[in-house]
Design an enzyme around this catalytic site. Structure first.
Site, PDB file in Angstrom:
ATOM      1  N   LEU A   1      12.987 -43.167  78.370  1.00 16.61           N
ATOM      2  CA  LEU A   1      13.223 -42.597  79.691  1.00 16.61           C
ATOM      3  C   LEU A   1      12.070 -43.010  80.598  1.00 16.61           C
ATOM      4  CD1 LEU A   1      14.247 -38.948  78.687  1.00 16.61           C
ATOM      5  CD2 LEU A   1      15.775 -40.781  79.420  1.00 16.61           C
ATOM      6  N   ASP A   2      12.342 -43.152  81.874  1.00 21.77           N
ATOM      7  CA  ASP A   2      11.298 -43.494  82.833  1.00 21.77           C
ATOM      8  C   ASP A   2      10.258 -42.383  82.906  1.00 21.77           C
ATOM      9  OD1 ASP A   2      12.553 -45.876  83.457  1.00 21.77           O
ATOM     10  OD2 ASP A   2      13.611 -45.044  85.200  1.00 21.77           O
TER      11      ASP A   2
END
Length: 176
Positions: free
Chosen positions: A133-134
């Site tokens: 995930l960012d």
């Protein structure tokens, strides 16, 4: 961590190598490690993986290989572990924390926290995030506890049998 696989009629007369790579989907690289470390047994006896199996034989594959994870600095981070078993764990990643260490985040990534956790439970395994995930995204991250399970998840993602659903919460009115 092990798999027991009972040989049925459709695998009778096949080599252990064939069953491990085609039946269980173990990569050649992992198979080499397992053979080298004598982690493959037939009927509880070490074996040559070129051997042919018979109906009713029990193939055991042990994934308890000790792995070096010293490349990540352990850091005590409050982890929100939602699920854990002997094969993988699922962590709720908050926004603002990266998955991997980097030059800017050498000790404050989720992987640093997982390394600290693994050390605390005596698990000598590489840190293997399955999904990413960012930095500014919160959500679930799966960490495989062994190479085989990571390979299984990657195969599921590749053939699109691994399903992800996203939920977005919005405050105010969205205009298009």
């Amino acid at each position: 961590m092990k798999i027991n696989y009972k040989i049925e009629k459709n695998n009778t007369g096949k080599s252990i190598n064939y069953i491990l790579t085609n039946g269980l989907g173990i990569s050649t690289r992992l198979l080499t490690k397992l053979i080298k470390n004598k982690k493959i047994l037939v009927n509880r006896t070490n074996c040559d993986t070129k051997n042919i199996v018979n109906l009713g034989d029990v193939l055991e594959v042990h994934f308890d290989l000790v792995e070096d994870n010293s490349n990540i600095i352990p850091t005590k981070i409050d982890l929100d572990i939602l699920y854990e078993d002997e094969w993988f764990l699922v962590v709720n990643k908050p926004s603002g924390i990266p998955i991997h260490p980097s030059r800017l985040h050498l000790t404050d990534s989720l992987s640093n926290g997982i390394k600290f956790y693994y050390d605390s439970i005596g698990l000598a395994k590489k840190i293997r995030p399955v999904n990413r995930l960012d930095l500014d995204t919160s959500g679930l991250v799966i960490f495989a506890k062994c190479e085989y399970i990571q390979e299984c998840f990657i195969r599921q993602m590749t053939n699109r049998t691994f399903k992800k659903e996203y939920l977005c919460l919005v405050e105010r009115i969205i205009r298009t």
